[in-house]
Design a protein around this motif. Structure first.
Motif, PDB file in Angstrom:
ATOM      1  N   ARG A  67      -7.990   3.765 -11.439  1.00 18.09           N
ATOM      2  CA  ARG A  67      -6.996   3.065 -12.428  1.00 18.09           C
ATOM      3  C   ARG A  67      -5.638   3.656 -12.040  1.00 18.09           C
ATOM      4  N   VAL A  68      -4.785   2.406 -12.422  1.00 17.18           N
ATOM      5  CA  VAL A  68      -3.248   2.662 -12.137  1.00 17.18           C
ATOM      6  C   VAL A  68      -2.771   3.738 -13.150  1.00 17.18           C
ATOM      7  N   SER A  69      -2.241   4.603 -12.864  1.00 20.79           N
ATOM      8  CA  SER A  69      -1.544   5.655 -13.830  1.00 20.79           C
ATOM      9  C   SER A  69       0.028   5.440 -13.777  1.00 20.79           C
ATOM     10  N   ALA A  70       0.703   4.631 -13.348  1.00 23.71           N
ATOM     11  CA  ALA A  70       2.112   4.406 -13.389  1.00 23.71           C
ATOM     12  C   ALA A  70       2.579   3.044 -12.679  1.00 23.71           C
ATOM     13  N   MET A  71       3.628   2.550 -13.346  1.00 22.35           N
ATOM     14  CA  MET A  71       4.084   1.469 -12.463  1.00 22.35           C
ATOM     15  C   MET A  71       5.605   1.202 -12.869  1.00 22.35           C
ATOM     16  N   ASN A  80      13.677  -6.098  -7.412  1.00 21.31           N
ATOM     17  CA  ASN A  80      12.295  -6.843  -7.679  1.00 21.31           C
ATOM     18  C   ASN A  80      11.246  -6.126  -6.825  1.00 21.31           C
ATOM     19  N   GLU A  81      11.110  -4.932  -6.696  1.00 19.25           N
ATOM     20  CA  GLU A  81      10.131  -4.195  -6.062  1.00 19.25           C
ATOM     21  C   GLU A  81       9.147  -3.544  -7.016  1.00 19.25           C
ATOM     22  N   LEU A  82       7.853  -3.761  -6.743  1.00 22.85           N
ATOM     23  CA  LEU A  82       6.814  -3.199  -7.642  1.00 22.85           C
ATOM     24  C   LEU A  82       6.340  -2.134  -7.076  1.00 22.85           C
ATOM     25  N   LEU A  83       6.592  -0.990  -7.871  1.00 20.32           N
ATOM     26  CA  LEU A  83       5.991   0.637  -7.419  1.00 20.32           C
ATOM     27  C   LEU A  83       4.766   0.677  -8.353  1.00 20.32           C
ATOM     28  N   ILE A  84       3.650   1.206  -7.656  1.00 20.32           N
ATOM     29  CA  ILE A  84       2.532   1.202  -8.418  1.00 20.32           C
ATOM     30  C   ILE A  84       1.660   2.404  -7.827  1.00 20.32           C
ATOM     31  N   LEU A  85       1.125   3.231  -8.862  1.00 23.54           N
ATOM     32  CA  LEU A  85       0.391   4.433  -8.412  1.00 23.54           C
ATOM     33  C   LEU A  85      -1.083   4.574  -8.690  1.00 23.54           C
ATOM     34  N   GLU A  86      -1.845   4.174  -7.777  1.00 23.49           N
ATOM     35  CA  GLU A  86      -3.385   4.196  -8.082  1.00 23.49           C
ATOM     36  C   GLU A  86      -4.036   5.631  -7.963  1.00 23.49           C
ATOM     37  N   GLY A  87      -4.352   6.445  -9.117  1.00 24.03           N
ATOM     38  CA  GLY A  87      -4.931   7.540  -8.937  1.00 24.03           C
ATOM     39  C   GLY A  87      -4.318   8.593  -8.582  1.00 24.03           C
ATOM     40  N   ASN A  88      -4.778   9.582  -7.848  1.00 23.39           N
ATOM     41  CA  ASN A  88      -3.866  10.651  -7.139  1.00 23.39           C
ATOM     42  C   ASN A  88      -3.450  10.290  -5.760  1.00 23.39           C
ATOM     43  N   LYS A  89      -2.802   9.409  -5.377  1.00 25.74           N
ATOM     44  CA  LYS A  89      -2.349   8.833  -4.165  1.00 25.74           C
ATOM     45  C   LYS A  89      -0.826   8.755  -3.957  1.00 25.74           C
ATOM     46  N   ALA A  90      -0.636   8.063  -3.060  1.00 27.97           N
ATOM     47  CA  ALA A  90       0.841   7.787  -2.732  1.00 27.97           C
ATOM     48  C   ALA A  90       1.484   6.553  -3.750  1.00 27.97           C
ATOM     49  N   ASN A 100       2.617   3.006  -4.004  1.00 26.43           N
ATOM     50  CA  ASN A 100       2.664   1.585  -3.139  1.00 26.43           C
ATOM     51  C   ASN A 100       4.063   0.878  -3.703  1.00 26.43           C
ATOM     52  N   VAL A 101       4.582   0.269  -2.487  1.00 26.02           N
ATOM     53  CA  VAL A 101       5.892  -0.519  -2.898  1.00 26.02           C
ATOM     54  C   VAL A 101       5.506  -2.014  -2.347  1.00 26.02           C
ATOM     55  N   TYR A 102       5.552  -2.938  -3.301  1.00 28.93           N
ATOM     56  CA  TYR A 102       5.319  -4.189  -3.122  1.00 28.93           C
ATOM     57  C   TYR A 102       6.436  -5.023  -3.285  1.00 28.93           C
ATOM     58  N   ASP A 103       6.979  -5.758  -2.219  1.00 27.99           N
ATOM     59  CA  ASP A 103       8.096  -6.659  -2.703  1.00 27.99           C
ATOM     60  C   ASP A 103       7.768  -8.088  -3.302  1.00 27.99           C
ATOM     61  N   LEU A 104       8.174  -8.044  -4.547  1.00 27.50           N
ATOM     62  CA  LEU A 104       7.707  -9.501  -5.185  1.00 27.50           C
ATOM     63  C   LEU A 104       8.717 -10.782  -4.584  1.00 27.50           C
ATOM     64  N   ASN A 105       9.652 -10.454  -3.836  1.00 28.21           N
ATOM     65  CA  ASN A 105      10.575 -11.544  -3.433  1.00 28.21           C
ATOM     66  C   ASN A 105       9.751 -12.090  -1.927  1.00 28.21           C
ATOM     67  N   THR A 106       8.995 -11.421  -1.358  1.00 31.80           N
ATOM     68  CA  THR A 106       8.440 -11.857  -0.234  1.00 31.80           C
ATOM     69  C   THR A 106       6.800 -11.970  -0.258  1.00 31.80           C
ATOM     70  N   ASN A 107       6.328 -11.366  -1.238  1.00 35.82           N
ATOM     71  CA  ASN A 107       4.857 -11.083  -1.702  1.00 35.82           C
ATOM     72  C   ASN A 107       4.013 -10.390  -0.562  1.00 35.82           C
ATOM     73  N   THR A 108       4.862  -9.204  -0.158  1.00 36.24           N
ATOM     74  CA  THR A 108       4.003  -8.551   0.928  1.00 36.24           C
ATOM     75  C   THR A 108       4.254  -6.975   0.701  1.00 36.24           C
ATOM     76  N   TRP A 109       3.398  -6.107   0.987  1.00 34.25           N
ATOM     77  CA  TRP A 109       3.237  -4.646   0.770  1.00 34.25           C
ATOM     78  C   TRP A 109       4.303  -4.154   1.706  1.00 34.25           C
ATOM     79  N   LYS A 110       5.008  -3.423   1.499  1.00 33.70           N
ATOM     80  CA  LYS A 110       6.295  -2.737   2.429  1.00 33.70           C
ATOM     81  C   LYS A 110       5.769  -1.219   2.900  1.00 33.70           C
ATOM     82  N   LYS A 111       5.362  -0.446   2.114  1.00 34.62           N
ATOM     83  CA  LYS A 111       5.042   1.015   2.465  1.00 34.62           C
ATOM     84  C   LYS A 111       4.339   1.709   1.288  1.00 34.62           C
TER      85      LYS A 111
END
Length: 332
Positions: free
Chosen positions: A67-71, A77-87, A89-100
């Motif tokens: 489950r996602v624990s933070a967003m 306009n970048e989506l920052l999302i944390l799944e579980g105890n991991k890194a 994730n940065v998603y660019d909503l302008n280009t619809n691509t995962w960045k890093k």
């Protein structure tokens, strides 16, 4: 108050709202989750526009297993999302691509002024990363970081609050020393599951879940007139640790802040002593009037204490509770 239109209500029949993030421009984004999870955890992203919910197509890298624990949503306009105890994730909503991916083994994070602040459960630290480069700028030791920790921005830029069962700790900008502003022992932080925490202009708003999954919210504000040490004190003695009593102590102390409850566990406080020596020490304290107010009698010579009149007959104090059945029959 938002009242959903018909299409939004239809959407929410098959999806639940798992997380909400508000962008710096005050746009509302929602992480939705399929209500049917028999085929795994399937997330979606949506944006609130008036009374409508607009789904945003997003190329998930894979089906998530946690489950996602933070967003959060950044000003770019970048989506920052944390799944579980991991890194993170940065998603660019302008280009619809995962960045890093930034950091790792994080339990919580928040974003502020181009930086990501992560509570790293493996390193027992709060780590600060530059969003643009992904580089770690700073690592602050935080031994209390655990699975239930929450991390949030402090009252000034760069300051932090770390919240968990140990209580609430504050870190000022550029400092490496945490200040304990709320001691967890004797509060809801220690006795209940922390369901969410917010800092609203220096006021801590925390949600606590009880055993029936109901959530209650408590507000914590600084009061310079409040005594740092409660006026009254109650001491409890137990030979061994007792989880049930510890929970009861925390609940009582949370409801009675004017009373300081000291819970002494003999086997924990005196590891080098034998049980016989611990009981002998307790007996000496009781005979001289210096013993604890409440004694857990498990493993102690009850009959001897009764003969010497050390124990108080509680019948007169329990009449009301017995009649209104507020006490369980098996403990009377």
């Amino acid at each position: 108050v938002i009242e959903w239109d018909g299409a939004a209500r239809e959407l929410l029949k098959t999806k639940s709202i798992d997380y909400i993030a508000i962008s710096p421009s005050e746009e509302i984004y929602m992480l939705t989750l399929d209500r049917d999870i028999s085929n795994g955890i399937n997330y979606g992203l949506a944006k609130v526009e008036g009374s409508e919910i607009k789904e945003i197509p997003i190329a998930w890298k894979k089906q998530m297993t946690n489950r996602v624990s933070a967003m959060e949503i950044t000003e770019d306009n970048e989506l920052l999302i944390l799944e579980g105890n991991k890194a993170v994730n940065v998603y660019d909503l302008n280009t619809n691509t995962w960045k890093k991916e930034i950091g790792g083994t994080a339990i919580r994070f928040f974003y502020e002024d181009g930086k990501i602040y992560e509570a790293n459960i493996q390193n027992k630290a709060v780590e600060v990363y530059d969003l643009a480069s992904g580089k770690c700028l700073r690592s602050i030791a935080a031994e209390s970081v655990d699975e239930e920790s929450w991390l949030l921005a402090g009252d000034e830029a760069g300051s932090l609050y770390l919240v968990n069962k140990a209580g609430v700790s504050y870190l000022s900008q550029e400092s490496d020393i945490w200040e304990q502003v709320i001691e967890g022992t004797g509060t809801y932080f220690a006795s209940k599951e922390i369901y969410g925490v917010m800092n609203i202009d220096g006021t801590i708003l925390a949600g606590f879940a009880d055993t029936e999954a109901w959530v209650s919210y408590k507000k914590y504000v600084y009061d310079e007139t409040a005594p740092s040490i409660p006026e009254n004190q109650v001491t409890i003695f137990s030979l061994k640790d007792n989880a049930t009593l510890k929970e009861a102590v925390n609940i009582y102390a949370a409801e009675h802040p004017e009373v300081e409850v000291i819970f002494n566990i003999a086997t924990k406080d005196n590891e080098s002593m034998s049980t016989t020596d611990m009981i002998r020490t307790l007996n000496t304290q009781l005979l001289t009037g210096q013993g604890a107010d409440i004694i857990v009698l498990d493993g102690l010579p009850i009959d001897a204490y009764m003969e010497k009149g050390i124990l108080v007959d509680l019948n007169e104090y329990m009449v009301k509770e017995v009649h209104d059945e507020s006490l369980l029959s098996n403990i009377i």
